[in-house]
Design a protein around this motif. Structure first.
Motif, PDB file in Angstrom:
ATOM      1  N   THR A 152       0.863  -1.181   0.000  1.00 23.08           N
ATOM      2  CA  THR A 152       0.000   0.000   0.000  1.00 23.08           C
ATOM      3  C   THR A 152       0.901   1.232   0.000  1.00 23.08           C
ATOM      4  O   THR A 152       1.667   1.421   0.947  1.00 23.08           O
ATOM      5  N   PRO A 153       0.799   2.027  -1.029  1.00 22.19           N
ATOM      6  CA  PRO A 153       1.680   3.194  -1.130  1.00 22.19           C
ATOM      7  C   PRO A 153       1.506   4.124   0.071  1.00 22.19           C
ATOM      8  O   PRO A 153       0.434   4.180   0.671  1.00 22.19           O
ATOM      9  N   VAL A 154       2.577   4.821   0.389  1.00 16.99           N
ATOM     10  CA  VAL A 154       2.541   5.784   1.492  1.00 16.99           C
ATOM     11  C   VAL A 154       1.839   7.041   1.015  1.00 16.99           C
ATOM     12  O   VAL A 154       2.180   7.588  -0.041  1.00 16.99           O
ATOM     13  N   LYS A 155       0.857   7.457   1.772  1.00 18.42           N
ATOM     14  CA  LYS A 155       0.201   8.726   1.404  1.00 18.42           C
ATOM     15  C   LYS A 155       0.758   9.847   2.253  1.00 18.42           C
ATOM     16  O   LYS A 155       0.600   9.869   3.463  1.00 18.42           O
ATOM     17  N   GLY A 156       1.426  10.777   1.600  1.00 19.30           N
ATOM     18  CA  GLY A 156       2.077  11.855   2.336  1.00 19.30           C
ATOM     19  C   GLY A 156       1.254  13.119   2.325  1.00 19.30           C
ATOM     20  O   GLY A 156       0.072  13.112   1.972  1.00 19.30           O
ATOM     21  N   VAL A 157       1.892  14.211   2.648  1.00 21.57           N
ATOM     22  CA  VAL A 157       1.176  15.482   2.758  1.00 21.57           C
ATOM     23  C   VAL A 157       1.375  16.352   1.524  1.00 21.57           C
ATOM     24  O   VAL A 157       0.977  17.497   1.501  1.00 21.57           O
TER      25      VAL A 157
END
Ligand code: HEM
Ligand code: SF4
Ligand code: SF4
Lengths: 540, 351
Positions: free
Chosen positions: A534-539
């Motif tokens: 699951t890809p990292v969701k950043g800001v």
């Protein structure tokens, strides 16, 4: 060098039948692929060690010094005199055979001289035959024999088919440690001038350049620059390297392993350390000279071990740090844990290690002032000082390999498991009799991870690989975590041969994978650029 | 072949008292001189071995750590397998010596096709325990021959050991059966198990023959070839009080054989693998705590060694370091240091 196919390699192994001939009558036959090459004399010379000129083990007649017989006897007696363990182990074995099938080299070759008890008998018999009245009187009946040139060949052959892993010592009712015997015997071979290429060159490098692989300081820095550049490419986070190299007055001196900044997959572990330091903004630095926590000297002689590691405390003193932290390495920690304090103590110019982040005082290291980075990190996690997202390692099904040295020469079992359980969701143990204190060596430890002895490495590593194969097939394990740089160098080759599909890496690589940075940006790969589940969701 | 020779030697030893007493009538020699000399050898030999081990230094603290080290306070450390202090070491040693804990771990490896399987293998442990404990109890029971009056502890042990009598079984000691079972197992294992047989010397079979010989002559004396126990007690008490008497009553040759074999065992003990009885207490991988980083171990022959100093090193790499932007330490000074080596051309130390 070409090896037979995995299925064929061990087809000659019989664990429950023995040769018809008595072992004393079997002359050593040095098989290609089983032994190491001899080092060029100039390396020994430059280390003030004796040598026998230019020669190789396959030479029919070895150029032993004229007085080799007296030398061997004298050196044996010296070690019996100054080393109680060695003397005792020579004296009290009852040949109960409990250790016989505990050695990975026996399990992978079926050669009876790879049973720890016979490995020790190779010397014990000579000690009886040369020094004991009983032995002289009864000869073979008492298990005694006289020294001859073939015995030197035999010693060379079999004491370099022991990785000093101590597995035998766990099972022996008297704790007889064949590793200790091997250490003494390698010292005696060295006294004759017999040193291996793979064993001595790293010593030479470590002595003159600072680390086994001979990376000079500028390349050390370049390699690290490459790593942090990679990290920035992936995460957008910039790590400033300068403070980590040769800065005086830091609180902590960190000692890395050359394997971790030299080649894959070790480099990701090194990166893991740096990422952690950056995350914590830790007041830590590294000496460009003490760039090697490992100690190949230990595989040659205790004196050489001490000669290589004097620089570690010296550098801590020069850099005016308060305490020392060491990276993930196996034999390094055997030496640091069991030998350093005796070699260099008392260490009164340093302070008892205290974590600046959690305030934990590492009382168990109050005397030699050195802690393991795994202890440091476990303490951080226990205090909730790291924000971790274990799902970032969900693309991995991980097993943990206890390295022989840190297991049986230190006893660090729970700290790495504690960390693992916090940084990944899929953690599977290998079968019970192949882990913890009963763990199997990679087959390449103690200076055996060369190219010319590949067959014995694959055979010796077979029990380890076999257990990995089990969890690979049963649970889909595709990643093996370990806390040893030699493992990270040797196991990929071993698995390529026995269980393709299992990758190897250090613990701090997984820690860094899972670390959640404030204000981080989105990404869909891990530190090795393998796709995340699951890809990292950043800001961003 | 090893077995054969060792059995032959055993037979010769068996014949010596038979001929010596039965034919030549040298009772005096066999009940006084030989036992005394042999027990003297036993004591002196064992003391010599002990002193010899005790005076050789243990250079490093090298416990085999078979369990979790003591490190962080919230991690439970294994007090037995990674003892941190003397008390824990003593616990570990007690279990090793009394219960052969390490041997209990034993496994058996089998290769099935390309699969390694590890099964449990406690038989050796069981055989060893049966033999050693029976041996110990029998030894203690024998004290009744050397004491008068017999201490109640020994009487009690004797009673316990023979309590199956009350079930109407023939009057045998439990330990007699167990020790024969144990010894036979150990001997058979040595003969039958390919690996153990391969590593065995004559000197590994010999003590088994000898001890079996002692046990069997002892048992025979008690149950078949009845001997004059009163006369024996006179004799043993005499030996114990250093006023040996050669008994006038006829004791039976079997007793002299028994006593002779015991004497041989005593004399053989200190110079053979049987010395493991004392040696086990000295084993550095078991009798040292795993507290190396908390408590410094001193090696009496520790010596300073030759090593490269930072200043020498920096001089060599100065330019490269400057180019790479690594700080140079201008304070580093070249210093000579005292060093010794036990190797090679510059050898200057003889330990
Ligand atoms: C502190 C006391 C002792 C300890 C802890 C001890 C422990 C052991 C252990 C663990 C073994 C290996 C297992 C086996 O092969 O049976 C062994 C073997 C042996 N012990 Fe002892 N022992 C002690 C005293 C003695 C004594 C007093 C004797 C006899 C006089 C003895 C005779 C033997 C023999 C003959 C063997 C070899 C058995 C074989 O051939 O397989 N031990 N001992
Ligand atoms: S387990 Fe120990 S006593 Fe038994 S044969 Fe091996 S080294 Fe000797
Ligand atoms: S130390 Fe390890 S490699 Fe050496 S004999 Fe023992 S089990 Fe084998």
């Amino acid at each position: 060098m070409s090896l037979p196919k995995p299925d064929e390699l061990i087809s000659d192994v019989k664990l429950h039948s023995t040769p018809a001939k008595d072992w004393m009558e079997i002359k050593p036959e040095l098989k290609k692929g089983y032994y190491l090459s001899i080092v060029e004399p100039k390396y020994l010379e430059e280390l003030d060690l004796p040598h026998m000129g230019k020669w190789q083990p396959y030479d029919e007649k070895w150029p032993l010094p004229d007085d080799w017989r007296e030398k061997v006897k004298e050196e044996l007696q010296r070690r019996l005199r100054i080393n109680r363990g060695f003397k005792l182990f020579m004296d009290i074995c009852v040949r109960c055979g409990a250790c016989a099938d505990k050695c990975h080299f026996f399990l992978g070759t079926g050669d009876p001289k790879n049973m720890p008890v016979l490995r020790a008998e190779l010397v014990r018999s000579v000690i009886k035959g040369e020094f004991s009245t009983f032995g002289k009187l009864f000869g073979r009946l008492a298990g005694a024999r006289k020294l001859d040139e073939d015995i030197i060949k035999e010693w060379f052959y079999y004491f370099y088919q022991c990785t000093e892993c101590r597995r035998c010592s766990v099972f022996c009712p008297y704790g007889i440690d064949t590793a200790e015997i091997t250490m003494m015997m390698r010292e005696i071979l060295l006294e004759l001038g017999i040193g291996t290429d793979w064993g001595i060159k790293p010593v030479h490098n470590s002595y003159y350049i600072g680390n086994h692989v001979g990376v000079p300081p500028q390349s050390f820095k370049e390699n690290l620059e490459f790593l942090v550049w990679e990290f920035e490419e992936i995460t957008g986070i910039k790590i400033d390297l300068d403070k980590y190299i040769n800065r005086k007055g830091a609180e902590i001196m960190f000692v890395p392993l050359s394997g971790d900044y030299f080649a894959e997959p070790g480099i990701y572990t090194m990166l893991g350390y740096l990422v952690l330091f950056h995350y914590l903004d830790l007041d830590v630095t590294m000496s460009p000279f003490a760039t090697e926590g490992g100690n190949f000297g230990f595989f040659n002689s205790l004196e050489m071990a001490k000669r290589l590691h004097s620089k570690i405390y010296d550098e801590a003193k020069r850099l005016k740090v308060k305490w020392i932290m060491g990276g993930e390495c196996g034999h390094m920690w055997r030496v640091w844990h069991q030998y350093h304090n005796t070699f260099f103590g008392p260490i009164d110019f340093l302070e008892v290690p205290k974590s600046p982040i959690t305030g934990t005082v590492f009382e168990h290291a109050k005397s030699n002032k050195i802690i393991h980075i795994v202890e440091f990190t476990a303490d951080l996690i226990a205090h909730g000082k790291l924000k971790l997202d274990p799902s970032r390692n969900d693309h991995l099904v991980v097993t943990f390999h206890d390295s022989c040295n840190t297991s049986r020469g230190m006893g660090i079992f729970e700290e790495p498991r504690f960390i693992l359980k916090h940084v990944c969701n899929n953690f599977v143990e290998m079968p019970e009799n192949t882990i913890r204190e009963k763990t199997f060596c990679c087959g390449s430890g103690s200076g055996l991870n060369a190219g010319e002895n590949m067959e014995i490495r694959m055979r010796g590593g077979f029990p380890r690989a076999n257990a990995v194969e089990y969890v690979h097939k049963e649970y889909g394990v595709n990643h093996l975590a370990c806390i040893c740089a030699i493992d990270r160098a040797a196991l990929p080759t071993l698995f390529q041969y026995w269980v393709p599909g299992v990758e190897v890496g250090g613990l701090h690589e997984l820690v860094a994978n899972a670390l959640v940075f404030e204000g981080e940006r989105s990404r869909d790969v891990d530190l090795r650029r393998r796709p995340l589940k699951t890809p990292v969701k950043g800001v961003d | 072949m090893n077995v054969g020779w060792s059995f032959l030697i055993f037979l010769v030893l068996l014949l010596i008292p038979w001929v010596g007493v039965g034919v030549l009538g040298l009772q005096g020699l066999f009940v006084t001189v030989i036992p005394y000399v042999c027990f003297l050898i036993f004591i002196v030999g064992l003391v010599y071995r002990i002193l010899n081990w005790a005076k050789s230094p243990q250079p490093f603290k090298i416990p085999t750590t078979c369990g979790q080290q003591k490190s962080l306070p919230w991690i439970k450390h294994s007090r037995l397998e990674s003892p941190f202090n003397t008390f824990e070491v003593v616990l570990r040693m007690v279990l090793e010596v009394l219960f052969f804990r390490s041997l209990f771990r034993n496994l058996r490896a089998d290769l099935q096709g390309k699969k390694l399987i590890y099964g449990s293998a406690k038989w050796l442990w069981l055989g060893a325990i049966l033999f050693h404990w029976s041996f110990l109890i029998i030894l203690i029971r024998h004290l009744r021959l050397f004491t008068n009056p017999v201490p109640s502890v020994i009487q009690f042990l004797d009673y316990m050991d023979s309590f199956i009598h009350s079930f109407g079984v023939p009057p045998v000691y439990i330990t007699d059966i167990l020790i024969i079972a144990g010894l036979s197992f150990l001997l058979l294992r040595r003969l039958v198990d390919a690996k153990v047989s391969y590593i065995s010397h004559g000197s590994d079979y010999f003590p088994l023959f000898l001890i079996l010989g002692i046990v069997i002559t002892g048992v025979l004396m008690r149950y078949n070839l009845k001997v004059d126990v009163y006369a024996i007690k006179q004799l043993t008490l005499g030996l114990a009080t250093f006023k040996p008497v050669v008994p006038e009553a006829k004791i039976g040759t079997i007793f002299y054989v028994h006593l002779f074999l015991v004497s041989v065992l005593a004399a053989y003990f200190p110079f053979s693998k049987l010395a493991h009885m004392v040696g086990v207490f000295f084993s550095p991988t078991r009798n040292m705590p795993n507290n190396n980083r908390a408590d410094m171990h001193v090696n009496p022959w520790n010596y300073p060694v030759k090593h490269l100093t930072y200043a020498e090193w920096q001089e060599r790499f100065r330019e490269a370091m400057e180019n790479a932007g690594i700080p140079i330490d201008e304070e580093a000074e070249k210093e000579e240091h005292e060093w010794y080596t036990i190797y090679g051309p510059n050898k200057n130390l003889n330990l």
